[in-house]
Enzyme design. Sequence first.
Site, PDB file in Angstrom:
ATOM      1  CB  THR A 168     -24.169 -45.493  28.413  1.00 16.39           C
ATOM      2  OG1 THR A 168     -22.890 -44.700  27.319  1.00 16.39           O
ATOM      3  CG2 THR A 168     -22.793 -45.845  29.901  1.00 16.39           C
ATOM      4  NE  ARG A 196     -16.381 -41.345  21.761  1.00 15.64           N
ATOM      5  CZ  ARG A 196     -17.517 -41.463  22.965  1.00 15.64           C
ATOM      6  NH1 ARG A 196     -17.447 -42.726  22.966  1.00 15.64           N
ATOM      7  NH2 ARG A 196     -17.926 -40.490  22.867  1.00 15.64           N
ATOM      8  CG  ASP A 199     -19.991 -39.890  29.291  1.00 14.98           C
ATOM      9  OD1 ASP A 199     -20.255 -40.355  28.343  1.00 14.98           O
ATOM     10  OD2 ASP A 199     -21.778 -39.444  29.694  1.00 14.98           O
ATOM     11  CB  THR A 219     -27.150 -43.491  28.469  1.00 18.59           C
ATOM     12  OG1 THR A 219     -28.495 -42.341  28.350  1.00 18.59           O
ATOM     13  CG2 THR A 219     -26.768 -43.574  29.494  1.00 18.59           C
ATOM     14  N   GLY A 220     -25.875 -41.347  26.134  1.00 14.34           N
ATOM     15  CA  GLY A 220     -25.734 -40.407  24.977  1.00 14.34           C
ATOM     16  C   GLY A 220     -24.284 -39.856  24.614  1.00 14.34           C
TER      17      GLY A 220
HETATM   18  N1  GLY Z   1     -21.777 -42.170  27.184  1.00 11.57           N
HETATM   19  C1  GLY Z   1     -21.025 -42.752  26.329  1.00 11.57           C
HETATM   20  C2  GLY Z   1     -20.106 -42.788  25.076  1.00 11.57           C
HETATM   21  O1  GLY Z   1     -20.119 -41.251  24.778  1.00 11.57           O
HETATM   22  O2  GLY Z   1     -19.182 -43.109  25.266  1.00 11.57           O
END
Ligand code: GLY
Length: 315
Positions: A168, A196, A199, A219-220
């Site tokens: 991200t 889906r 966050d 991010t992650g």
């Molecule tokens: N952090 C980006 C995602 O899980 O979509």
Amino acid sequence: MAPRRPIVVASKNGATALPAAMEILRRGGTALDAVEAAARIVEADPADTSVGRGGWPNILGTVEVDASIMDGATRRAGSVGAVRGYLHPISIARAVMERLPHVMLVGDGAMRFAREIGAERSRLLTPRTRGLWLDFLRQVRETPRSVLRRRELAPVVMRTVRLERKGTVNFIAIDRSGHMASAVSTSGWGYKYPGRLGDSPVIGAGNYCDERYGGACCTGFGELALRGLTAKTAVDRLAAGMPPEEVARAAIRDVNELDAPRPAAMNIVVLARDGGYASATNRRYTTLEKRERRRFSVMTSDMSEPLLLDRTLVR
Ligand code: GLY
């Protein structure tokens, strides 16, 4: 408010866009314009496999992008999720904030709104990311046709959990007037279940900015930041007077307490209203090359190029 020294903090993959963001801020532009412009640069870059054009597709081979933007002065926010075929989800998110009485649009509604505002269309799947998706399907003994015909996608999606196919881009800025804004854009979890959301488009989970205190972006593995409302919790800790370094560490400590399949990487960048910044991660990279991925970037108005710094590792 006395003139302030502009600053932008970003995830490492945002470094290439920091000079353009800083140019806007040096000319007296707003933090909101700077973070949007920076996110657009990464969204248009096919080399970044976690954002916009060239981003990871879902399990059916369609790139679905998410983005959010927040104005720290007013705490107005806009976000979009599961958008297909548009190059700049960050600008659609900003238009949601500025032209609608809403904060969040997803799927068909978000794409209808993108059409209404004349947002730029683009094919987001590149030959490279299509090739990687085909490789993955081969590994799980599927083909584009077989996966499309499956009655249950869940078993195939479960095979993606341990893949390092996440990422991200984050930007948080302070402008010369002392105003703050933040932007997050992503193609989300690689080979995810269609529809889906992670966050990134959820205000308070992957993105939050309140210039009375500061901003935070993640991010992650987005499911973790969704469960912990990580960005808002970080800003609440700034509000309570915790220094940015401690805030970033505490955010990752919270994440590490959640049960999750490993590796569940989570990273945060934090920018306090006084310009103090920090970043932390739970991802331990062993090789020097992979350690590069553990970095974040920052640029102030007196720098000629962005600085790349190590995120603090919280085990
Ligand atoms: N952090 C980006 C995602 O899980 O979509």
